[in-house]
Write a protein that holds these residues in place. Sequence first.
Motif, mmCIF file in Angstrom:
data_model
loop_
_atom_site.group_PDB
_atom_site.id
_atom_site.type_symbol
_atom_site.label_atom_id
_atom_site.label_comp_id
_atom_site.label_asym_id
_atom_site.label_seq_id
_atom_site.Cartn_x
_atom_site.Cartn_y
_atom_site.Cartn_z
ATOM 1 N N LYS A 192 -22.631 -15.421 127.188
ATOM 2 C CA LYS A 192 -23.517 -16.315 127.936
ATOM 3 C C LYS A 192 -24.307 -17.243 127.023
ATOM 4 C CE LYS A 192 -24.026 -13.227 131.846
ATOM 5 N NZ LYS A 192 -24.947 -12.479 132.696
ATOM 6 N N ASN A 193 -24.015 -17.260 125.729
ATOM 7 C CA ASN A 193 -24.695 -18.123 124.774
ATOM 8 C C ASN A 193 -24.581 -19.575 125.219
ATOM 9 O OD1 ASN A 193 -24.439 -19.991 122.297
ATOM 10 N ND2 ASN A 193 -25.490 -18.188 121.481
ATOM 11 N N LYS A 194 -25.716 -20.283 125.300
ATOM 12 C CA LYS A 194 -25.704 -21.646 125.854
ATOM 13 C C LYS A 194 -24.900 -22.618 124.997
ATOM 14 C CE LYS A 194 -30.069 -23.155 123.829
ATOM 15 N NZ LYS A 194 -31.421 -23.621 124.112
ATOM 16 N N LYS A 246 -20.535 -8.403 123.133
ATOM 17 C CA LYS A 246 -21.568 -8.105 124.123
ATOM 18 C C LYS A 246 -21.588 -9.211 125.162
ATOM 19 C CE LYS A 246 -24.344 -5.905 120.632
ATOM 20 N NZ LYS A 246 -25.010 -6.320 119.443
ATOM 21 N N LEU A 247 -21.897 -8.851 126.397
ATOM 22 C CA LEU A 247 -21.901 -9.821 127.489
ATOM 23 C C LEU A 247 -22.872 -10.965 127.234
ATOM 24 C CD1 LEU A 247 -20.741 -10.560 130.200
ATOM 25 C CD2 LEU A 247 -22.502 -9.174 131.283
ATOM 26 N N GLU A 298 -11.160 -2.901 120.405
ATOM 27 C CA GLU A 298 -11.162 -4.353 120.519
ATOM 28 C C GLU A 298 -12.469 -4.853 121.117
ATOM 29 O OE1 GLU A 298 -7.759 -5.738 122.626
ATOM 30 O OE2 GLU A 298 -6.374 -4.745 121.277
ATOM 31 N N PRO A 299 -12.888 -6.055 120.714
ATOM 32 C CA PRO A 299 -14.052 -6.663 121.356
ATOM 33 C C PRO A 299 -13.730 -6.998 122.809
ATOM 34 C CG PRO A 299 -13.026 -8.193 119.804
ATOM 35 C CD PRO A 299 -12.323 -6.881 119.677
ATOM 36 N N LEU A 317 -24.067 -16.003 116.886
ATOM 37 C CA LEU A 317 -23.225 -14.855 117.212
ATOM 38 C C LEU A 317 -22.864 -14.032 115.987
ATOM 39 C CD1 LEU A 317 -20.734 -16.361 119.826
ATOM 40 C CD2 LEU A 317 -22.944 -15.267 120.214
ATOM 41 N N ASN A 318 -23.302 -14.499 114.810
ATOM 42 C CA ASN A 318 -23.053 -13.794 113.552
ATOM 43 C C ASN A 318 -21.556 -13.529 113.367
ATOM 44 O OD1 ASN A 318 -23.929 -12.802 111.136
ATOM 45 N ND2 ASN A 318 -24.579 -10.822 111.945
ATOM 46 N N VAL A 319 -20.766 -14.571 113.620
ATOM 47 C CA VAL A 319 -19.313 -14.474 113.593
ATOM 48 C C VAL A 319 -18.791 -14.064 112.217
ATOM 49 C CG1 VAL A 319 -17.185 -15.835 113.806
ATOM 50 C CG2 VAL A 319 -19.001 -16.093 115.494
ATOM 51 N N GLU A 320 -19.364 -14.596 111.181
ATOM 52 C CA GLU A 320 -18.883 -14.317 109.823
ATOM 53 C C GLU A 320 -19.044 -12.852 109.437
ATOM 54 O OE1 GLU A 320 -17.324 -16.714 108.148
ATOM 55 O OE2 GLU A 320 -17.773 -18.165 109.722
#
Length: 92
Positions: free
Chosen positions: A65-67, A60-61, A38-39, A17-20
């Motif tokens: 849904k990331n497993k 993003k939707l 806001e996200p 998710l490239n959170v950093e």
Amino acid sequence: MTREEAHELIGIIKKELNVEAYEPNLIFLEDGTMEEVEPMRIIKIYDAHDVLLLEAPITKLRQYKNKHLRKLLNASDYLTEYGNTRYYRLDI
């Protein structure tokens, strides 16, 4: 889920998710002020000692849904929702 499995999943989620690299999306309003867009949702997962394990802004939707994120959420207990932030506890 063991502590090691949870930390491995969290590492995978942060990478996928490239959170950093998340940066707030700022816009200028007509009156000249700046406001953050806001996200869609922010996911916060804490451990049994209230230590934040993961804070993931979902923009993003398909990210929602990331497993790996779904697996971590399914192993966690839903606590509450405030605004666009959902809070979970993972008993590890």
